[in-house]
Each structure stands twice: as C-alpha cells, then as structure tokens.
Design an enzyme around this catalytic site. Structure first.
Site, PDB file in Angstrom:
ATOM      1  N   LYS A 197       0.836  -1.210   0.000  1.00 22.09           N
ATOM      2  CA  LYS A 197       0.000   0.000   0.000  1.00 22.09           C
ATOM      3  C   LYS A 197       0.868   1.256   0.000  1.00 22.09           C
ATOM      4  O   LYS A 197       0.636   2.175  -0.771  1.00 22.09           O
ATOM      5  CB  LYS A 197      -0.930   0.017   1.235  1.00 22.09           C
ATOM      6  CG  LYS A 197      -1.855  -1.198   1.308  1.00 22.09           C
ATOM      7  CD  LYS A 197      -2.771  -1.141   2.524  1.00 22.09           C
ATOM      8  CE  LYS A 197      -2.046  -1.216   3.852  1.00 22.09           C
ATOM      9  NZ  LYS A 197      -1.318  -2.478   4.095  1.00 22.09           N
ATOM     10  N   ARG A 203      11.445  -1.282  11.017  1.00 21.64           N
ATOM     11  CA  ARG A 203      10.385  -1.033  11.999  1.00 21.64           C
ATOM     12  C   ARG A 203      10.408  -2.118  13.066  1.00 21.64           C
ATOM     13  O   ARG A 203      10.586  -3.290  12.747  1.00 21.64           O
ATOM     14  CB  ARG A 203       9.025  -1.037  11.300  1.00 21.64           C
ATOM     15  CG  ARG A 203       8.708   0.273  10.627  1.00 21.64           C
ATOM     16  CD  ARG A 203       7.483   0.209   9.743  1.00 21.64           C
ATOM     17  NE  ARG A 203       6.297  -0.398  10.338  1.00 21.64           N
ATOM     18  CZ  ARG A 203       5.105  -0.448   9.735  1.00 21.64           C
ATOM     19  NH1 ARG A 203       4.954   0.097   8.537  1.00 21.64           N
ATOM     20  NH2 ARG A 203       4.075  -1.016  10.316  1.00 21.64           N
ATOM     21  N   ARG A 239       0.214  -9.330  13.493  1.00 21.21           N
ATOM     22  CA  ARG A 239      -0.462  -8.306  12.686  1.00 21.21           C
ATOM     23  C   ARG A 239      -1.308  -8.952  11.584  1.00 21.21           C
ATOM     24  O   ARG A 239      -2.394  -8.471  11.262  1.00 21.21           O
ATOM     25  CB  ARG A 239       0.571  -7.351  12.074  1.00 21.21           C
ATOM     26  CG  ARG A 239       1.172  -6.422  13.125  1.00 21.21           C
ATOM     27  CD  ARG A 239       2.472  -5.789  12.660  1.00 21.21           C
ATOM     28  NE  ARG A 239       2.320  -4.982  11.482  1.00 21.21           N
ATOM     29  CZ  ARG A 239       3.304  -4.738  10.615  1.00 21.21           C
ATOM     30  NH1 ARG A 239       4.517  -5.244  10.805  1.00 21.21           N
ATOM     31  NH2 ARG A 239       3.100  -3.983   9.562  1.00 21.21           N
TER      32      ARG A 239
HETATM   33  P1  ADP Z   1       2.271  -1.863   3.212  1.00 20.36           P
HETATM   34  O1  ADP Z   1       2.288  -0.351   3.151  1.00 20.36           O
HETATM   35  O2  ADP Z   1       1.047  -2.449   2.537  1.00 20.36           O
HETATM   36  O3  ADP Z   1       2.488  -2.420   4.578  1.00 20.36           O
HETATM   37  P2  ADP Z   1       4.826  -1.648   1.765  1.00 20.36           P
HETATM   38  O4  ADP Z   1       4.481  -0.788   0.582  1.00 20.36           O
HETATM   39  O5  ADP Z   1       5.605  -1.021   2.863  1.00 20.36           O
HETATM   40  O6  ADP Z   1       3.497  -2.389   2.333  1.00 20.36           O
HETATM   41  O7  ADP Z   1       5.611  -2.936   1.208  1.00 20.36           O
HETATM   42  C1  ADP Z   1       6.099  -3.938   2.097  1.00 20.36           C
HETATM   43  C2  ADP Z   1       7.471  -4.413   1.620  1.00 20.36           C
HETATM   44  O8  ADP Z   1       7.321  -5.133   0.402  1.00 20.36           O
HETATM   45  C3  ADP Z   1       8.453  -3.276   1.339  1.00 20.36           C
HETATM   46  O9  ADP Z   1       9.752  -3.658   1.730  1.00 20.36           O
HETATM   47  C4  ADP Z   1       8.366  -3.086  -0.188  1.00 20.36           C
HETATM   48  O10 ADP Z   1       9.605  -2.616  -0.729  1.00 20.36           O
HETATM   49  C5  ADP Z   1       8.059  -4.499  -0.660  1.00 20.36           C
HETATM   50  N1  ADP Z   1       7.176  -4.525  -1.830  1.00 20.36           N
HETATM   51  C6  ADP Z   1       6.166  -3.666  -2.126  1.00 20.36           C
HETATM   52  N2  ADP Z   1       5.575  -4.012  -3.292  1.00 20.36           N
HETATM   53  C7  ADP Z   1       6.218  -5.122  -3.732  1.00 20.36           C
HETATM   54  C8  ADP Z   1       6.078  -5.970  -4.883  1.00 20.36           C
HETATM   55  N3  ADP Z   1       5.128  -5.744  -5.799  1.00 20.36           N
HETATM   56  N4  ADP Z   1       6.924  -7.030  -5.000  1.00 20.36           N
HETATM   57  C9  ADP Z   1       7.866  -7.281  -4.041  1.00 20.36           C
HETATM   58  N5  ADP Z   1       8.063  -6.516  -2.944  1.00 20.36           N
HETATM   59  C10 ADP Z   1       7.249  -5.453  -2.787  1.00 20.36           C
HETATM   60  P1  AMP Z   2       0.828   0.337   9.287  1.00 12.01           P
HETATM   61  O1  AMP Z   2       1.888   1.381   9.109  1.00 12.01           O
HETATM   62  O2  AMP Z   2      -0.423   0.634   8.487  1.00 12.01           O
HETATM   63  O3  AMP Z   2       1.354  -1.050   9.061  1.00 12.01           O
HETATM   64  O4  AMP Z   2       0.351   0.416  10.813  1.00 12.01           O
HETATM   65  C1  AMP Z   2       1.258   0.169  11.863  1.00 12.01           C
HETATM   66  C2  AMP Z   2       0.515   0.046  13.180  1.00 12.01           C
HETATM   67  O5  AMP Z   2      -0.156   1.287  13.483  1.00 12.01           O
HETATM   68  C3  AMP Z   2      -0.607  -1.010  13.215  1.00 12.01           C
HETATM   69  O6  AMP Z   2      -0.108  -2.327  13.490  1.00 12.01           O
HETATM   70  C4  AMP Z   2      -1.478  -0.461  14.365  1.00 12.01           C
HETATM   71  O7  AMP Z   2      -0.905  -0.727  15.629  1.00 12.01           O
HETATM   72  C5  AMP Z   2      -1.397   1.050  14.125  1.00 12.01           C
HETATM   73  N1  AMP Z   2      -2.466   1.488  13.197  1.00 12.01           N
HETATM   74  C6  AMP Z   2      -2.317   2.040  11.970  1.00 12.01           C
HETATM   75  N2  AMP Z   2      -3.511   2.320  11.413  1.00 12.01           N
HETATM   76  C7  AMP Z   2      -4.447   1.913  12.320  1.00 12.01           C
HETATM   77  C8  AMP Z   2      -5.878   1.903  12.317  1.00 12.01           C
HETATM   78  N3  AMP Z   2      -6.591   2.354  11.285  1.00 12.01           N
HETATM   79  N4  AMP Z   2      -6.498   1.409  13.419  1.00 12.01           N
HETATM   80  C9  AMP Z   2      -5.804   0.957  14.481  1.00 12.01           C
HETATM   81  N5  AMP Z   2      -4.463   0.918  14.532  1.00 12.01           N
HETATM   82  C10 AMP Z   2      -3.780   1.395  13.457  1.00 12.01           C
END
Ligand code: ADP
Ligand code: AMP
Length: 217
Positions: free
Chosen positions: A13, A160, A171
């Site tokens: 995302k 993270r 998660r």
């Molecule tokens: P989210 O915001 O949904 O948690 P991220 O955009 O941070 O996910 O992506 C999670 C990890 O996967 C990151 O390290 C990113 O570089 C990698 N990633 C994102 N899209 C792809 C893809 N299409 N193929 C492989 N790795 C990806």
């Molecule tokens: P993310 O960056 O979206 O992976 O979120 C990281 C962490 O932030 C999650 O595991 C939750 O602890 C908190 N968080 C983010 N968005 C929300 C939401 N909409 N509701 C509750 N907790 C959230």
C-alpha cells in the site's frame, strides 16, 4: 480523487501510494505514518500508540478515528487523498462514512491489494525505511544502491520494530480477524476493486491505474 487503499500489512500500500501521489498530486494519508511521526516526536499520542504497535495490535478506534478526522480536515485533502491503513475495523468504516458525509465527499474507489500470506512475511521482515524521507525499500526485492542508505535523500535506513517475524504474524492475524470483514462492507457499496499484488511493483501500479481510470498509465 478520493481513494482508499486496502490490503494486509506488506501488500504494498505504501509503495503504491507513493507512486499514486506522484501521478495524481494528492496527499497520502497513512494512519501508521501519523502514529510513527507522533512517536518520533514523543507526543502523548505517539507514546500511547506505541503500546499497541509494538505488539501488533490495533490502536483503539476512538484515538484512530480522531487523528484521521483531524488529518482529513486539513486543506490539502479538499481535492482528494489516498487513504492507507484506515479504516481497519467496521467501527472505523462507519466513522469514515460519517466524516465523508459531513465533508460532502464520496469515495471514488476502494482498491484492495491482495497478496498471499506466505509472501507477506518475507516482505515485512525484509522491509527497510528511510529515517529522513520515509521511502520504502526491501533488502531483496528493492535493495538500496548502498546498504542502509536511502537512494533518494541519503538518509539512514531502519527496520520497523513491528516488522520482526513474531509481531508480523500477530499483525496478519489481527488483519484477518478485524480488517478482512471490511471487504464485504465495500463490496456491498459497489466501490470495490481487487488487484493482484503478487506481481512487480510496476504491474501492480498499472492495474491500479486501469481500475481507477479504465486506461493504461
Ligand atoms: P504496506 O504499506 O502495505 O504495509 P509496503 O508498501 O511497505 O506495504 O511494502 C512492504 C514491503 O514489500 C516493502 O519492503 C516493499 O519494498 C516491498 N514490496 C512492495 N511491493 C512489492 C512488490 N510488488 N513485489 C515485491 N516486494 C514489494
Ligand atoms: P501500518 O503502518 O499501516 O502497518 O500500521 C502500523 C501500526 O499502526 C498497526 O499495526 C497499528 O498498531 C497502528 N495502526 C495504523 N492504522 C491503524 C488503524 N486504522 N487502526 C488501528 N491501529 C492502526
């Protein structure tokens, strides 16, 4: 354009939101980023959120809805936004509907990026983020040119704390129990598109743009 990006942790995302921001020039509103920013500044909100984030739990709805309402009320969201990581519970989805109704806004699309669990775990444990600009990398799938240094701004990359495997598994379970039911919620509202996220970043982006506009980027 008022867009909601859904998908499990690690679906891509944030990665796709960064590309959509460039293309459509609208802000990326990520509740996770807001909590991490507050924590970096050691505000009471950040310190409260940390208790939940560290164990892979959701921050309580009341807190999360409050910060989202504040963020969406800022002037840069008037012309559109990409909402990422919110809503994550049915209660949050109802609150979002109320917020948008008050703002006189309707979502244009809910895009759900779908990736199998077995791919999400290595994506999350290998994720690295720039301390300065927030750019996202992956040790294997999107490595920086120099280890631990951001290609874009030269900032230092970090992992993270909630991207440790044990927390990642928690998660994903929280997602399955609390967030997955929202798929039906949005399917019933005719806004919903599903995108195969188990493809290259470019292919996922192309599919999202096609689902938004009906045209290839
Ligand atoms: P989210 O915001 O949904 O948690 P991220 O955009 O941070 O996910 O992506 C999670 C990890 O996967 C990151 O390290 C990113 O570089 C990698 N990633 C994102 N899209 C792809 C893809 N299409 N193929 C492989 N790795 C990806
Ligand atoms: P993310 O960056 O979206 O992976 O979120 C990281 C962490 O932030 C999650 O595991 C939750 O602890 C908190 N968080 C983010 N968005 C929300 C939401 N909409 N509701 C509750 N907790 C959230």
């Amino acid at each position: 354009m008022y867009l909601l990006l859904m998908g499990p942790p690690g679906a891509g995302k944030g990665t796709q939101a960064a590309k959509l921001v460039e293309r459509y020039d609208i802000p990326h509103v990520s509740t996770g980023d807001i909590f991490r920013g507050a924590l970096q500044e050691r505000t009471p909100l950040g310190l409260e959120a940390k208790r939940y984030m560290d164990v892979g739990a959701l921050v309580p709805d009341q807190v999360t809805v409050g910060i989202t309402r504040e963020r969406l009320a800022k002037s840069d969201c008037i012309g559109g936004f990409i909402l990422d990581g919110f809503p994550r519970t049915l209660q949050q989805a109802h609150s979002l509907d109320q917020m948008l109704a008050k703002m006189g806004i309707r979502l244009n699309k809910v895009v759900n990026i779908v990736v199998p669990d077995q791919e999400l775990i290595p994506r999350l444990t290998g994720r690295r983020i720039c301390q300065s600009c927030g750019a996202t990398y992956h040790m294997e799938f999107r490595p920086p040119a120099q280890p631990s240094i951001c290609d874009r701004c030269g900032g230092e990359l970090y992992q993270r704390t909630d991207d440790q495997e044990e927390t990642v598994r928690e998660r994903l379970e929280v997602y399955r129990l609390q967030t997955q039911p929202l798929i039906q919620y949005y399917q019933e509202r005719d806004l919903y598109s599903e995108i195969n996220g188990a493809q290259s970043t470019e292919a996922v982006f192309r599919d999202i743009v096609v689902s938004l506009t009906g045209e290839e980027p």
